[in-house]
Design a protein around this motif. Structure first.
Motif, PDB file in Angstrom:
ATOM      1  N   PHE A 194       0.842  -1.193   0.000  1.00 22.98           N
ATOM      2  CA  PHE A 194       0.000   0.000   0.000  1.00 22.98           C
ATOM      3  C   PHE A 194       0.878   1.244   0.000  1.00 22.98           C
ATOM      4  O   PHE A 194       1.746   1.392   0.861  1.00 22.98           O
ATOM      5  N   SER A 195       0.651   2.142  -0.972  1.00 30.91           N
ATOM      6  CA  SER A 195       1.385   3.402  -1.045  1.00 30.91           C
ATOM      7  C   SER A 195       2.898   3.130  -1.041  1.00 30.91           C
ATOM      8  O   SER A 195       3.404   2.515  -1.980  1.00 30.91           O
ATOM      9  N   ALA A 196       3.629   3.554  -0.003  1.00 34.38           N
ATOM     10  CA  ALA A 196       5.059   3.247   0.043  1.00 34.38           C
ATOM     11  C   ALA A 196       5.286   1.739   0.058  1.00 34.38           C
ATOM     12  O   ALA A 196       6.278   1.236  -0.484  1.00 34.38           O
ATOM     13  N   TYR A 220      -2.847   1.808  -4.448  1.00 34.95           N
ATOM     14  CA  TYR A 220      -2.575   3.257  -4.489  1.00 34.95           C
ATOM     15  C   TYR A 220      -1.099   3.614  -4.344  1.00 34.95           C
ATOM     16  O   TYR A 220      -0.711   4.482  -3.570  1.00 34.95           O
ATOM     17  N   GLY A 221      -0.277   2.939  -5.156  1.00 35.99           N
ATOM     18  CA  GLY A 221       1.119   3.312  -5.297  1.00 35.99           C
ATOM     19  C   GLY A 221       1.344   4.038  -6.608  1.00 35.99           C
ATOM     20  O   GLY A 221       0.427   4.163  -7.428  1.00 35.99           O
ATOM     21  N   ILE A 237      -3.657  -3.999  -9.496  1.00 36.77           N
ATOM     22  CA  ILE A 237      -3.529  -2.589  -9.142  1.00 36.77           C
ATOM     23  C   ILE A 237      -4.899  -2.030  -8.776  1.00 36.77           C
ATOM     24  O   ILE A 237      -5.884  -2.299  -9.455  1.00 36.77           O
ATOM     25  N   ALA A 238      -4.943  -1.245  -7.695  1.00 38.60           N
ATOM     26  CA  ALA A 238      -6.168  -0.534  -7.327  1.00 38.60           C
ATOM     27  C   ALA A 238      -5.802   0.901  -6.960  1.00 38.60           C
ATOM     28  O   ALA A 238      -4.849   1.137  -6.212  1.00 38.60           O
ATOM     29  N   LEU A 239      -6.576   1.859  -7.499  1.00 34.72           N
ATOM     30  CA  LEU A 239      -6.301   3.275  -7.282  1.00 34.72           C
ATOM     31  C   LEU A 239      -7.609   4.045  -7.386  1.00 34.72           C
ATOM     32  O   LEU A 239      -8.493   3.665  -8.166  1.00 34.72           O
ATOM     33  N   ALA A 240      -7.736   5.108  -6.601  1.00 33.95           N
ATOM     34  CA  ALA A 240      -8.898   5.988  -6.729  1.00 33.95           C
ATOM     35  C   ALA A 240      -8.552   7.144  -7.655  1.00 33.95           C
ATOM     36  O   ALA A 240      -7.457   7.707  -7.581  1.00 33.95           O
ATOM     37  N   ALA A 241      -9.481   7.513  -8.519  1.00 32.40           N
ATOM     38  CA  ALA A 241      -9.243   8.599  -9.472  1.00 32.40           C
ATOM     39  C   ALA A 241      -9.023   9.927  -8.766  1.00 32.40           C
ATOM     40  O   ALA A 241      -8.365  10.820  -9.304  1.00 32.40           O
ATOM     41  N   ASP A 242      -9.554  10.065  -7.540  1.00 34.68           N
ATOM     42  CA  ASP A 242      -9.365  11.308  -6.798  1.00 34.68           C
ATOM     43  C   ASP A 242      -8.207  11.218  -5.800  1.00 34.68           C
ATOM     44  O   ASP A 242      -8.094  12.042  -4.892  1.00 34.68           O
ATOM     45  N   GLY A 275      -5.154   6.074   0.721  1.00 30.58           N
ATOM     46  CA  GLY A 275      -5.088   5.405   2.019  1.00 30.58           C
ATOM     47  C   GLY A 275      -6.374   4.771   2.478  1.00 30.58           C
ATOM     48  O   GLY A 275      -6.587   4.591   3.677  1.00 30.58           O
ATOM     49  N   PHE A 276      -7.251   4.393   1.543  1.00 35.17           N
ATOM     50  CA  PHE A 276      -8.538   3.833   1.986  1.00 35.17           C
ATOM     51  C   PHE A 276      -8.398   2.465   2.628  1.00 35.17           C
ATOM     52  O   PHE A 276      -9.147   2.107   3.517  1.00 35.17           O
TER      53      PHE A 276
END
Length: 308
Positions: A194-196, A220-221, A237-242, A275-276
């Motif tokens: 997640f992220s980092a 969300y990286g 891969i998972a990411l939010a557009a906002d 960070g969801f």
């Protein structure tokens, strides 16, 4: 000026803490280090030059670790008779300065174990920050001070993330060494970050030498283009557009995987922020784990491997 500084602190902490958008209880409160009886110390030693001891705090109805100087791995094993033989090393995020141990670690690992997948939360070594929370807030604000550029991906991830990659390699080595005990197939061990932690996952897959994850997840990286080896593992891969950090930086990583003819699945949620994790939100980003579990199932990781 005061309001501007407060805004910088909020932005910096949102990035470093992988904070969920619109989260409540956003005040950092020091807590006693939680008991972690199942945590296993990895053999990578103490962080070179470290002078600040590990500390923990609560925020966003979750708990976070800072100044981790000694890496550990905590197993979350499926109930007896339920194990599929697959396993996942889980790498929480936090900008390499903190770790979201609950929302992006323990809760994810437990959810995987409930699906029959052995999960192992990697508490990897972190860059040092001031011991006190006000000092930490000031340090993060300085990173995002006026005129400061957003940190870019390092040209040499293997060098930039050397301690963390070493921790990840040690985690894979430990799980493989105890694979029989933990009912894990040593050839079916993946990594999810997640992220980092997603940055670390990608670096481990591409520069981790003997780690060799069988499959990887980037939640969300960054999605910058990269050179993909011919044997690159399947990627989720998972990411939010906002997402305020990576939502508008392009999706070249997906193109890189596709150009290399390697399996990739990409979920772009309309809303969710950064960070969801496992927070239950009203946005569709909350469904990322269900999608990830279906992806694991599609690749056969929720069932025991077929006998030869």
């Amino acid at each position: 000026m005061k309001n501007r500084k407060a805004g910088l602190v909020t932005l910096a902490l949102a990035c470093m803490m992988a904070a969920p958008a619109m989260a409540q209880n956003d005040k950092m409160t020091p807590i006693t280090t939680p008991a972690q009886p199942a945590a296993i110390t990895l053999d990578t030693g103490a962080l070179p030059g470290a002078t600040v001891q590990e500390s923990w705090h609560s925020q966003y109805n979750s708990v976070f670790a800072r100044n981790v100087t000694v890496a550990t791995l905590t197993p979350f094993l499926p109930a007896a008779g339920k194990a599929s033989g697959a396993a996942v090393i889980v790498a929480p995020g936090g900008g390499f300065r903190t770790l979201s141990m609950e929302n992006e670690g323990w809760q994810v690992a437990q959810a995987l174990a409930d699906k029959g997948v052995a999960a192992f939360v990697l508490k990897y070594r972190l860059n040092q920050t001031p011991a006190d929370i006000p000092g930490f807030e000031r340090a993060m604000a300085e990173i995002f001070s006026a005129g400061a550029k957003r940190p870019t991906a390092p040209q040499d991830p293997a060098a930039a993330y050397a301690p963390q990659i070493a921790d990840a390699r040690a985690a894979f080595a430990l799980v493989r060494a105890r694979a029989r005990e933990w009912h894990v197939d040593p050839h079916r061990i993946g990594m999810l970050g997640f992220s980092a932690g997603a940055m670390l996952t990608m670096a481990t897959a591409l520069h981790g030498q003997d780690a060799k994850p069988a499959f990887i997840g980037n939640i969300y990286g960054p999605l910058a283009a990269m050179k993909v080896p011919a044997d690159a593992p399947p990627l989720f891969i998972a990411l939010a557009a906002d997402d305020p950090f990576f939502g508008n930086t392009g999706y070249n990583l997906i193109d890189s995987w596709r150009s290399a003819r390697r399996p990739v699945e990409f979920h772009l949620f309309e809303q969710g922020g950064h960070g969801f994790g496992m927070y239950r939100k009203t946005t569709t980003s909350t469904g990322w784990f269900d999608s990830y579990a279906r992806w694991l199932d599609m690749h056969g990781y929720l069932q025991p491997a077929a006998s030869n």
